[in-house]
Motif scaffolding. Structure first.
Motif, PDB file in Angstrom:
ATOM      1  N   MET A  61       7.775   7.942  -0.125  1.00  0.00           N
ATOM      2  CA  MET A  61       7.091   6.781   0.070  1.00  0.00           C
ATOM      3  C   MET A  61       7.210   5.433  -0.434  1.00  0.00           C
ATOM      4  O   MET A  61       7.391   4.764  -0.037  1.00  0.00           O
ATOM      5  CB  MET A  61       6.297   7.257   0.073  1.00  0.00           C
ATOM      6  CG  MET A  61       5.182   7.826   1.406  1.00  0.00           C
ATOM      7  SD  MET A  61       3.183   7.823   1.540  1.00  0.00           S
ATOM      8  CE  MET A  61       2.570   6.859   1.802  1.00  0.00           C
ATOM      9  N   ALA A  62       7.050   5.655  -2.038  1.00  0.00           N
ATOM     10  CA  ALA A  62       7.319   4.765  -2.861  1.00  0.00           C
ATOM     11  C   ALA A  62       8.320   3.936  -2.683  1.00  0.00           C
ATOM     12  O   ALA A  62       9.125   3.072  -2.341  1.00  0.00           O
ATOM     13  CB  ALA A  62       7.719   5.054  -4.181  1.00  0.00           C
ATOM     14  N   GLY A  63       9.727   4.246  -2.266  1.00  0.00           N
ATOM     15  CA  GLY A  63      11.122   4.132  -2.081  1.00  0.00           C
ATOM     16  C   GLY A  63      11.310   3.440  -0.663  1.00  0.00           C
ATOM     17  O   GLY A  63      12.298   2.244  -0.907  1.00  0.00           O
ATOM     18  N   ALA A  88       0.581  -1.312   0.167  1.00  0.00           N
ATOM     19  CA  ALA A  88       0.175  -0.348  -0.266  1.00  0.00           C
ATOM     20  C   ALA A  88       1.230   0.986  -0.253  1.00  0.00           C
ATOM     21  O   ALA A  88       1.003   2.427  -0.735  1.00  0.00           O
ATOM     22  CB  ALA A  88      -1.041  -0.173   1.235  1.00  0.00           C
ATOM     23  N   VAL A  89       1.921   1.248   1.046  1.00  0.00           N
ATOM     24  CA  VAL A  89       3.038   2.462   0.685  1.00  0.00           C
ATOM     25  C   VAL A  89       3.556   2.912  -0.746  1.00  0.00           C
ATOM     26  O   VAL A  89       3.913   3.980  -1.292  1.00  0.00           O
ATOM     27  CB  VAL A  89       3.527   2.150   2.267  1.00  0.00           C
ATOM     28  CG1 VAL A  89       4.773   3.933   1.662  1.00  0.00           C
ATOM     29  CG2 VAL A  89       2.748   2.308   3.155  1.00  0.00           C
ATOM     30  N   ILE A 126       3.926   5.794  -5.710  1.00  0.00           N
ATOM     31  CA  ILE A 126       4.192   5.615  -7.197  1.00  0.00           C
ATOM     32  C   ILE A 126       3.101   6.357  -7.964  1.00  0.00           C
ATOM     33  O   ILE A 126       2.745   7.267  -8.514  1.00  0.00           O
ATOM     34  CB  ILE A 126       4.000   4.142  -7.966  1.00  0.00           C
ATOM     35  CG1 ILE A 126       5.133   3.708  -7.079  1.00  0.00           C
ATOM     36  CG2 ILE A 126       4.262   3.831  -9.274  1.00  0.00           C
ATOM     37  CD1 ILE A 126       5.685   1.948  -7.511  1.00  0.00           C
ATOM     38  N   ILE A 127       1.661   5.561  -7.568  1.00  0.00           N
ATOM     39  CA  ILE A 127       0.236   6.460  -8.155  1.00  0.00           C
ATOM     40  C   ILE A 127       0.561   8.346  -7.846  1.00  0.00           C
ATOM     41  O   ILE A 127       0.194   8.590  -8.777  1.00  0.00           O
ATOM     42  CB  ILE A 127      -0.899   5.845  -7.617  1.00  0.00           C
ATOM     43  CG1 ILE A 127      -0.100   4.398  -8.585  1.00  0.00           C
ATOM     44  CG2 ILE A 127      -1.913   6.186  -8.013  1.00  0.00           C
ATOM     45  CD1 ILE A 127      -1.555   3.716  -7.221  1.00  0.00           C
ATOM     46  N   TRP A 128       1.092   8.518  -6.970  1.00  0.00           N
ATOM     47  CA  TRP A 128       0.441   9.918  -6.683  1.00  0.00           C
ATOM     48  C   TRP A 128       1.799  11.130  -6.464  1.00  0.00           C
ATOM     49  O   TRP A 128       1.356  11.876  -7.018  1.00  0.00           O
ATOM     50  CB  TRP A 128       0.156  10.321  -4.870  1.00  0.00           C
ATOM     51  CG  TRP A 128      -1.620   9.779  -4.898  1.00  0.00           C
ATOM     52  CD1 TRP A 128      -1.595   8.319  -3.803  1.00  0.00           C
ATOM     53  CD2 TRP A 128      -2.537  10.495  -4.793  1.00  0.00           C
ATOM     54  NE1 TRP A 128      -2.613   8.486  -3.669  1.00  0.00           N
ATOM     55  CE2 TRP A 128      -3.322   9.667  -4.461  1.00  0.00           C
ATOM     56  CE3 TRP A 128      -2.641  11.938  -5.500  1.00  0.00           C
ATOM     57  CZ2 TRP A 128      -4.960   9.851  -4.554  1.00  0.00           C
ATOM     58  CZ3 TRP A 128      -3.881  11.487  -5.466  1.00  0.00           C
ATOM     59  CH2 TRP A 128      -4.620  11.682  -5.011  1.00  0.00           C
ATOM     60  N   SER A 129       2.519  10.062  -6.976  1.00  0.00           N
ATOM     61  CA  SER A 129       3.943  10.778  -7.433  1.00  0.00           C
ATOM     62  C   SER A 129       3.530  11.467  -8.898  1.00  0.00           C
ATOM     63  O   SER A 129       3.641  12.189  -9.138  1.00  0.00           O
ATOM     64  CB  SER A 129       5.150   9.858  -7.850  1.00  0.00           C
ATOM     65  OG  SER A 129       5.340   9.900  -6.193  1.00  0.00           O
ATOM     66  N   ARG A 130       3.320  10.284  -9.517  1.00  0.00           N
ATOM     67  CA  ARG A 130       2.805  10.818 -10.858  1.00  0.00           C
ATOM     68  C   ARG A 130       1.645  11.498 -11.268  1.00  0.00           C
ATOM     69  O   ARG A 130       1.702  12.770 -11.825  1.00  0.00           O
ATOM     70  CB  ARG A 130       2.219   9.332 -12.433  1.00  0.00           C
ATOM     71  CG  ARG A 130       1.618   9.600 -13.212  1.00  0.00           C
ATOM     72  CD  ARG A 130       2.966   9.734 -14.657  1.00  0.00           C
ATOM     73  NE  ARG A 130       2.070  10.256 -15.493  1.00  0.00           N
ATOM     74  CZ  ARG A 130       1.959  11.531 -16.405  1.00  0.00           C
ATOM     75  NH1 ARG A 130       2.607  12.434 -15.998  1.00  0.00           N
ATOM     76  NH2 ARG A 130       1.384  11.192 -16.939  1.00  0.00           N
ATOM     77  N   TYR A 131       0.406  11.468 -10.299  1.00  0.00           N
ATOM     78  CA  TYR A 131      -1.030  12.214 -10.204  1.00  0.00           C
ATOM     79  C   TYR A 131      -0.261  13.893  -9.757  1.00  0.00           C
ATOM     80  O   TYR A 131      -0.681  14.855  -9.931  1.00  0.00           O
ATOM     81  CB  TYR A 131      -1.656  12.352  -9.725  1.00  0.00           C
ATOM     82  CG  TYR A 131      -2.495  12.950  -9.142  1.00  0.00           C
ATOM     83  CD1 TYR A 131      -3.649  13.268  -9.638  1.00  0.00           C
ATOM     84  CD2 TYR A 131      -2.681  13.682  -7.710  1.00  0.00           C
ATOM     85  CE1 TYR A 131      -4.934  13.951  -9.842  1.00  0.00           C
ATOM     86  CE2 TYR A 131      -3.514  14.655  -7.523  1.00  0.00           C
ATOM     87  CZ  TYR A 131      -4.624  15.167  -8.667  1.00  0.00           C
ATOM     88  OH  TYR A 131      -5.740  16.269  -8.476  1.00  0.00           O
ATOM     89  N   SER A 132       1.139  13.645  -9.024  1.00  0.00           N
ATOM     90  CA  SER A 132       1.939  15.314  -8.593  1.00  0.00           C
ATOM     91  C   SER A 132       2.390  15.770  -9.676  1.00  0.00           C
ATOM     92  O   SER A 132       1.876  17.214  -9.631  1.00  0.00           O
ATOM     93  CB  SER A 132       2.498  15.669  -7.376  1.00  0.00           C
ATOM     94  OG  SER A 132       4.240  14.576  -7.520  1.00  0.00           O
TER      95      SER A 132
END
Length: 110
Positions: free
Chosen positions: A81-83, A52-53, A58-64
């Motif tokens: 967070m992804a890292g 989940a983390v 990953i998803i919100w990095s792209r969205y931002s």
């Protein structure tokens, strides 16, 4: 010069006067907690939590980077967070699936 940069930061659409600044700022708490968990033994790591983390990061990095204005605070916290999530997953996978090879190694006899 510094005053104009500070004023520009203060008045930015994702600046400290908006939720778009404070939400990612407080989200750093999750990343810091995940970094603190680096000291945990791998058997205590949860696959669902770390998936989940990592996926959230990953998803919100792209969205931002797609939204206007770009929210670099949101981007940086989600990359972190992804890292940390991927690192924790790698620790867990190594312990669960790859550590058996180490146990099978012949022992030196004295």
């Amino acid at each position: 010069m510094a005053a104009t940069k500070l004023q520009a930061f203060w008045n930015h659409p994702a600046g400290p006067k908006t939720i778009h600044f404070w939400a990612p700022t407080f989200k750093w708490g999750i990343t810091i907690a995940n970094i603190a968990d680096f000291a945990k033994p791998p058997e205590k790591i949860s696959y669902p939590q770390q998936v989940a983390v990592a996926c959230t990061g990953i998803i919100w990095s792209r969205y931002s980077l797609v939204i206007t204005p770009k929210n670099w605070n949101l981007f940086s916290v989600n990359v972190a967070m992804a890292g940390t999530g991927l690192y924790q997953l790698s620790r867990k996978i190594r312990q669960d699936y790859l550590s058996g090879e180490k146990d099978a190694a012949p022992q030196l006899q004295e």
